[in-house]
Design a protein around this motif. Structure first.
Motif, PDB file in Angstrom:
ATOM      1  N   ASN A 158       0.851  -1.185   0.000  1.00 38.49           N
ATOM      2  CA  ASN A 158       0.000   0.000   0.000  1.00 38.49           C
ATOM      3  C   ASN A 158       0.887   1.236   0.000  1.00 38.49           C
ATOM      4  O   ASN A 158       2.091   1.152   0.257  1.00 38.49           O
ATOM      5  N   VAL A 218       1.434   5.593   0.895  1.00 40.04           N
ATOM      6  CA  VAL A 218       1.065   6.853   1.522  1.00 40.04           C
ATOM      7  C   VAL A 218       1.563   7.969   0.610  1.00 40.04           C
ATOM      8  O   VAL A 218       2.707   7.927   0.138  1.00 40.04           O
ATOM      9  N   ASP A 270       3.677  14.132  11.121  1.00 39.41           N
ATOM     10  CA  ASP A 270       2.295  14.057  10.645  1.00 39.41           C
ATOM     11  C   ASP A 270       2.054  12.854   9.741  1.00 39.41           C
ATOM     12  O   ASP A 270       0.902  12.470   9.510  1.00 39.41           O
ATOM     13  N   GLN A 271       3.114  12.267   9.213  1.00 41.65           N
ATOM     14  CA  GLN A 271       2.976  11.137   8.297  1.00 41.65           C
ATOM     15  C   GLN A 271       3.025   9.791   9.009  1.00 41.65           C
ATOM     16  O   GLN A 271       2.711   8.757   8.426  1.00 41.65           O
ATOM     17  N   GLY A 295       1.276   8.324  11.479  1.00 39.74           N
ATOM     18  CA  GLY A 295       0.052   7.583  11.770  1.00 39.74           C
ATOM     19  C   GLY A 295      -0.401   6.725  10.606  1.00 39.74           C
ATOM     20  O   GLY A 295      -0.748   5.548  10.789  1.00 39.74           O
ATOM     21  N   ALA A 296      -0.410   7.285   9.418  1.00 39.70           N
ATOM     22  CA  ALA A 296      -0.874   6.546   8.242  1.00 39.70           C
ATOM     23  C   ALA A 296       0.048   5.371   7.936  1.00 39.70           C
ATOM     24  O   ALA A 296      -0.421   4.259   7.632  1.00 39.70           O
ATOM     25  N   PHE A 342      -0.354   2.630  10.561  1.00 34.97           N
ATOM     26  CA  PHE A 342      -1.592   1.879  10.342  1.00 34.97           C
ATOM     27  C   PHE A 342      -1.406   0.825   9.251  1.00 34.97           C
ATOM     28  O   PHE A 342      -1.824  -0.328   9.400  1.00 34.97           O
ATOM     29  N   LEU A 343      -0.769   1.209   8.142  1.00 31.52           N
ATOM     30  CA  LEU A 343      -0.575   0.263   7.046  1.00 31.52           C
ATOM     31  C   LEU A 343       0.385  -0.858   7.426  1.00 31.52           C
ATOM     32  O   LEU A 343       0.316  -1.963   6.868  1.00 31.52           O
ATOM     33  N   SER A 351      -4.478  -3.518   8.727  1.00 30.41           N
ATOM     34  CA  SER A 351      -4.507  -3.285   7.277  1.00 30.41           C
ATOM     35  C   SER A 351      -4.405  -4.587   6.489  1.00 30.41           C
ATOM     36  O   SER A 351      -4.167  -4.562   5.274  1.00 30.41           O
ATOM     37  N   LEU A 398      -3.248   6.198   0.892  1.00 32.34           N
ATOM     38  CA  LEU A 398      -3.670   7.143   1.903  1.00 32.34           C
ATOM     39  C   LEU A 398      -2.979   8.476   1.645  1.00 32.34           C
ATOM     40  O   LEU A 398      -1.762   8.566   1.694  1.00 32.34           O
ATOM     41  N   GLU A 399      -3.771   9.504   1.346  1.00 35.17           N
ATOM     42  CA  GLU A 399      -3.201  10.838   1.113  1.00 35.17           C
ATOM     43  C   GLU A 399      -3.194  11.587   2.441  1.00 35.17           C
ATOM     44  O   GLU A 399      -4.242  11.775   3.062  1.00 35.17           O
ATOM     45  N   VAL A 400      -2.017  11.995   2.856  1.00 32.58           N
ATOM     46  CA  VAL A 400      -1.864  12.799   4.075  1.00 32.58           C
ATOM     47  C   VAL A 400      -1.365  14.152   3.604  1.00 32.58           C
ATOM     48  O   VAL A 400      -0.168  14.418   3.527  1.00 32.58           O
TER      49      VAL A 400
END
Length: 242
Positions: free
Chosen positions: A171, A173, A213-214, A216-217, A220-221, A226, A234-236
């Motif tokens: 996946n 980001v 800020d990046q 968390g995404a 998660f993956l 996931s 996932l767009e952050v």
């Protein structure tokens, strides 16, 4: 996500380093790669993680990384393909050398890393590609960078099918404008960076994003939550373009 072994390419600075620090603090075994041994030593000693020299533009070093991991009986639950470069220039003035370097590091590098490290990826395991919103948003002077990120996303699309039987999921980001060392490495002056970061005050977030800020995404993956996700993006971006 407890006690996983995760390798992060380009983990000596920016998003990679911030992620490594977070994962170590939350109980994971982290391995980083970078191009400079002194820098790797500094970061690994500071964070308490492992590290290897592996330049994404150097196929021999990527092959040696894989051989070393196998020799040390290291198995990976997660692989973060984070290493990348940005050399801004216009379509008409970009040189062939700059084109090749960007594609070698941003596209060929993660492809070869995935290929070479495939034997040490567990079933299941998560691969996360750090892409960019430049794949879908046009930024002047970023054509080759955009193409390099989009090209690996296309590789990941097919790899998700080919590696499914091995329990490997891939996946991505897509960070928006994030203040890291990449801007200075790209040759941007302090004034140019200040202007770019200041323009982010018009986003919904109201500020330029940080590497943190990046996290968390990506985390998660990497997590078991996931497991059913394949080729998700996932767009952050802090609300850029809303």
């Amino acid at each position: 996500m407890n006690g996983k072994t995760i390798l992060i390419t380009g983990g000596t600075s920016g998003i990679g380093k911030a992620l490594a620090e977070h994962l170590v603090k939350t109980g994971h075994h982290v391995i980083i790669t970078g191009r400079n041994q002194d820098r790797i030593n500094q970061v690994t000693q500071s964070l308490g993680c492992g590290g290897y020299v592996a330049d994404s533009a150097n196929p021999a070093q990527l092959k040696q990384l894989a051989a070393t991991l196998q020799a040390d009986n290291i198995r990976l639950d997660g692989l973060v393909l984070n290493a990348g470069v940005f050399y801004p220039d216009s379509v008409l003035s970009t040189t062939e050398e700059a084109f090749d370097l960007t594609m070698n590091i941003n596209t060929k590098g993660p492809w070869m890393t995935l290929q070479q490290l495939h034997p040490v990826l567990n079933n299941p395991s998560s691969v996360v590609f750090v892409s960019s919103i430049a794949v879908t948003n046009a930024f002047a002077s970023a054509a080759i960078y955009s193409a390099s990120k989009a090209a690996f996303e296309a590789i990941a699309l097919v790899a998700n099918l080919e590696l499914a039987a091995d329990g490997i999921r891939i996946n991505s980001v897509r960070p928006g404008v994030t203040a890291t060392e990449i801007q200075s490495k790209a040759g941007m002056t302090a004034d140019q960076q200040s202007e770019l970061f200041g323009s982010m005050h018009t986003t919904a977030l109201g500020r330029v994003m940080s590497a943190e800020d990046q996290i968390g995404a990506i985390s998660f993956l990497l997590s078991d939550q996931s497991l059913a996700m394949r080729n998700a993006v996932l767009e952050v971006n802090g609300g850029y373009g809303l």
